[in-house]
Design an enzyme around this catalytic site. Structure first.
Site, PDB file in Angstrom:
ATOM      1  N   ASP A  72      -2.140  -8.536   6.617  1.00  0.00           N
ATOM      2  CA  ASP A  72      -1.192  -9.148   5.675  1.00  0.00           C
ATOM      3  C   ASP A  72       0.167  -9.255   6.389  1.00  0.00           C
ATOM      4  OD1 ASP A  72      -0.122 -10.159   3.237  1.00  0.00           O
ATOM      5  OD2 ASP A  72       0.581  -8.175   2.666  1.00  0.00           O
ATOM      6  N   SER A  73       1.101  -9.927   5.740  1.00  0.00           N
ATOM      7  CA  SER A  73       2.452 -10.001   6.295  1.00  0.00           C
ATOM      8  C   SER A  73       3.193  -8.672   6.114  1.00  0.00           C
ATOM      9  CB  SER A  73       3.238 -11.099   5.574  1.00  0.00           C
ATOM     10  OG  SER A  73       3.291 -10.800   4.191  1.00  0.00           O
ATOM     11  N   TYR A 121       5.843 -14.457   4.743  1.00  0.00           N
ATOM     12  CA  TYR A 121       5.103 -15.703   4.988  1.00  0.00           C
ATOM     13  C   TYR A 121       5.424 -16.773   3.937  1.00  0.00           C
ATOM     14  CZ  TYR A 121       1.838 -13.692   8.438  1.00  0.00           C
ATOM     15  OH  TYR A 121       1.259 -13.145   9.553  1.00  0.00           O
ATOM     16  N   GLY A 122       5.703 -16.319   2.725  1.00  0.00           N
ATOM     17  CA  GLY A 122       5.750 -17.234   1.583  1.00  0.00           C
ATOM     18  C   GLY A 122       6.833 -18.287   1.651  1.00  0.00           C
ATOM     19  N   CYS A 155      -4.196 -11.590   2.292  1.00  0.00           N
ATOM     20  CA  CYS A 155      -2.962 -12.323   2.036  1.00  0.00           C
ATOM     21  C   CYS A 155      -3.352 -13.716   1.560  1.00  0.00           C
ATOM     22  CB  CYS A 155      -2.162 -12.411   3.334  1.00  0.00           C
ATOM     23  SG  CYS A 155      -0.711 -13.499   3.231  1.00  0.00           S
ATOM     24  N   ASN A 156      -2.896 -14.092   0.386  1.00  0.00           N
ATOM     25  CA  ASN A 156      -3.233 -15.419  -0.141  1.00  0.00           C
ATOM     26  C   ASN A 156      -2.595 -16.529   0.681  1.00  0.00           C
ATOM     27  OD1 ASN A 156      -4.481 -15.279  -3.178  1.00  0.00           O
ATOM     28  ND2 ASN A 156      -3.246 -13.494  -2.705  1.00  0.00           N
ATOM     29  N   THR A 157      -1.350 -16.319   1.099  1.00  0.00           N
ATOM     30  CA  THR A 157      -0.643 -17.367   1.828  1.00  0.00           C
ATOM     31  C   THR A 157      -1.383 -17.669   3.129  1.00  0.00           C
ATOM     32  OG1 THR A 157       1.402 -16.446   0.930  1.00  0.00           O
ATOM     33  CG2 THR A 157       1.626 -18.078   2.665  1.00  0.00           C
ATOM     34  N   GLU A 216       7.536  -4.662  -1.809  1.00  0.00           N
ATOM     35  CA  GLU A 216       7.847  -3.923  -0.580  1.00  0.00           C
ATOM     36  C   GLU A 216       8.777  -2.747  -0.900  1.00  0.00           C
ATOM     37  OE1 GLU A 216       7.114  -4.486   2.889  1.00  0.00           O
ATOM     38  OE2 GLU A 216       5.600  -5.973   2.337  1.00  0.00           O
ATOM     39  N   CYS A 242      -0.825 -13.488  -5.020  1.00  0.00           N
ATOM     40  CA  CYS A 242      -0.205 -12.951  -3.802  1.00  0.00           C
ATOM     41  C   CYS A 242      -0.596 -11.491  -3.816  1.00  0.00           C
ATOM     42  CB  CYS A 242       1.315 -13.093  -3.861  1.00  0.00           C
ATOM     43  SG  CYS A 242       2.169 -12.116  -2.598  1.00  0.00           S
ATOM     44  N   THR A 243      -1.086 -10.993  -2.684  1.00  0.00           N
ATOM     45  CA  THR A 243      -1.618  -9.622  -2.692  1.00  0.00           C
ATOM     46  C   THR A 243      -0.525  -8.574  -2.915  1.00  0.00           C
ATOM     47  OG1 THR A 243      -1.514  -9.637  -0.265  1.00  0.00           O
ATOM     48  CG2 THR A 243      -3.640 -10.159  -1.300  1.00  0.00           C
ATOM     49  N   HIS A 244       0.731  -8.962  -2.752  1.00  0.00           N
ATOM     50  CA  HIS A 244       1.808  -8.012  -3.081  1.00  0.00           C
ATOM     51  C   HIS A 244       1.889  -7.748  -4.594  1.00  0.00           C
ATOM     52  CE1 HIS A 244       3.320  -8.623   1.003  1.00  0.00           C
ATOM     53  NE2 HIS A 244       4.210  -7.669   0.786  1.00  0.00           N
TER      54      HIS A 244
HETATM   55  N1  DGL Z   1       1.016 -10.912   0.591  1.00  0.00           N
HETATM   56  C1  DGL Z   1       1.126 -12.271   0.911  1.00  0.00           C
HETATM   57  C2  DGL Z   1       0.292 -13.147   0.006  1.00  0.00           C
HETATM   58  O1  DGL Z   1      -0.690 -12.698  -0.511  1.00  0.00           O
HETATM   59  C3  DGL Z   1       2.422 -12.921   1.317  1.00  0.00           C
HETATM   60  C4  DGL Z   1       3.755 -12.332   1.024  1.00  0.00           C
HETATM   61  C5  DGL Z   1       4.828 -12.936   1.912  1.00  0.00           C
HETATM   62  O2  DGL Z   1       4.855 -12.560   3.098  1.00  0.00           O
HETATM   63  O3  DGL Z   1       5.572 -13.814   1.463  1.00  0.00           O
HETATM   64  O4  DGL Z   1       0.551 -14.300  -0.177  1.00  0.00           O
END
Ligand code: DGL
Length: 265
Positions: free
Chosen positions: A11-12, A43-44, A75-77, A153, A189-191
């Site tokens: 993931d990011s 990443y987003g 990570c979805n992105t 985070e 988003c996995t966050h």
């Molecule tokens: N956790 C990531 C996702 O699922 C991206 C979060 C990020 O880096 O913006 O999309």
């Protein structure tokens, strides 16, 4: 022979821990390497081309170093943009994370569902395709939130976060036409599952929140069925892609997910 090869999560940042947790519950003896691309975070807010180039290259280096049996892009992105590129580049099974629109459409009574993701994820054609395929009779609202990523985070570092910020993210969906009827929100988003309790507490009315973590864990279990694992639970490794001194709160959060060693790529 007990196979020592790990499962590599990517993931990011810390978001992939929401995928790692259900996977560890199903496969407690699996050795884990968890990579947070802190050098590329977040990443987003990045352009597609950057993610499409960065993620396969990093995963290639990680695969060479850690020799995993399977890679999970938690990570979805990264998945909605780079999954095909990673699969083309690596001769390893690669599991991606895609927005849980299909189960959301099964659950929704009002036929209005929300997709809460990063800015990059919610604009992907991948989301159009999933909506058309699995939720064609639903109104699918989308909202991208970079703030929620930062909140997750911060929470993992043990910092206090502001309840109003969660409400603002939800309002991005609720304030859209049709938002008043929305009953299910996809945490795309996995966050975001890491702050699902905060989102639920900030919501002006009950909403169902749904994410892909449990489904991904089942997929990993099925792809590794019949494989052997080391007898003893190996210490998990957290890998950061850039120089970084993880603060004590984050170290504790990583340890709570079995990640006791820290390494750098
Ligand atoms: N956790 C990531 C996702 O699922 C991206 C979060 C990020 O880096 O913006 O999309």
């Amino acid at each position: 022979m007990n196979d020592p090869r790990p499962i590599l999560f990517f993931d990011s940042g810390v978001g992939g821990l929401s995928v790692l947790a259900p996977a560890r519950a199903l496969l407690p003896r699996a050795p884990i390497v968890y990579t947070a691309d802190n050098a590329g975070f977040p990443y987003g807010t990045k352009r597609e081309a950057e993610i499409a180039a960065r993620v396969p290259a990093l995963l290639g280096r990680l695969a060479e170093r850690y020799r995993p049996r399977l890679i999970v892009i938690a990570c979805n992105t990264a998945s909605t943009i780079a999954l095909a590129g990673v699969r083309a580049a690596l001769e390893l099974p690669v599991v991606g994370t895609v927005p849980a629109i299909k189960p959301a459409a099964v659950l929704s009574r009002s036929r209005v569902i929300g997709v809460l993701g990063t800015n990059a994820t919610v604009r992907q054609p991948y989301v159009d395709d999933l909506s058309e395929k699995f939720a064609s009779d639903c109104l699918v609202l989308r909202h991208g939130s970079a703030e929620l990523v930062q909140l997750a985070e911060a929470k993992l570092r043990g910092e206090a976060t502001d309840p109003a910020a969660y409400r603002a993210a939800l309002d991005g969906l609720l304030d859209q036409p049709g938002g008043e009827r929305m009953d299910v929100v996809v945490l795309a988003c996995t966050h975001f599952p890491l702050v699902a309790d905060e989102l639920a507490a900030a919501s002006p009315r009950p909403l169902r929140f749904i994410d892909g973590g449990a489904g991904i864990a089942r997929r990993i279990a099925s792809l590794t069925e019949g494989q052997t694992w080391p007898e003893d639970r190996a210490k998990g490794v957290a890998v950061f892609t850039g120089p970084f001194e993880p603060p004590p709160g984050l170290r504790a959060g990583l340890r709570a997910h079995g990640l006791e060693r820290i390494e750098f790529l």
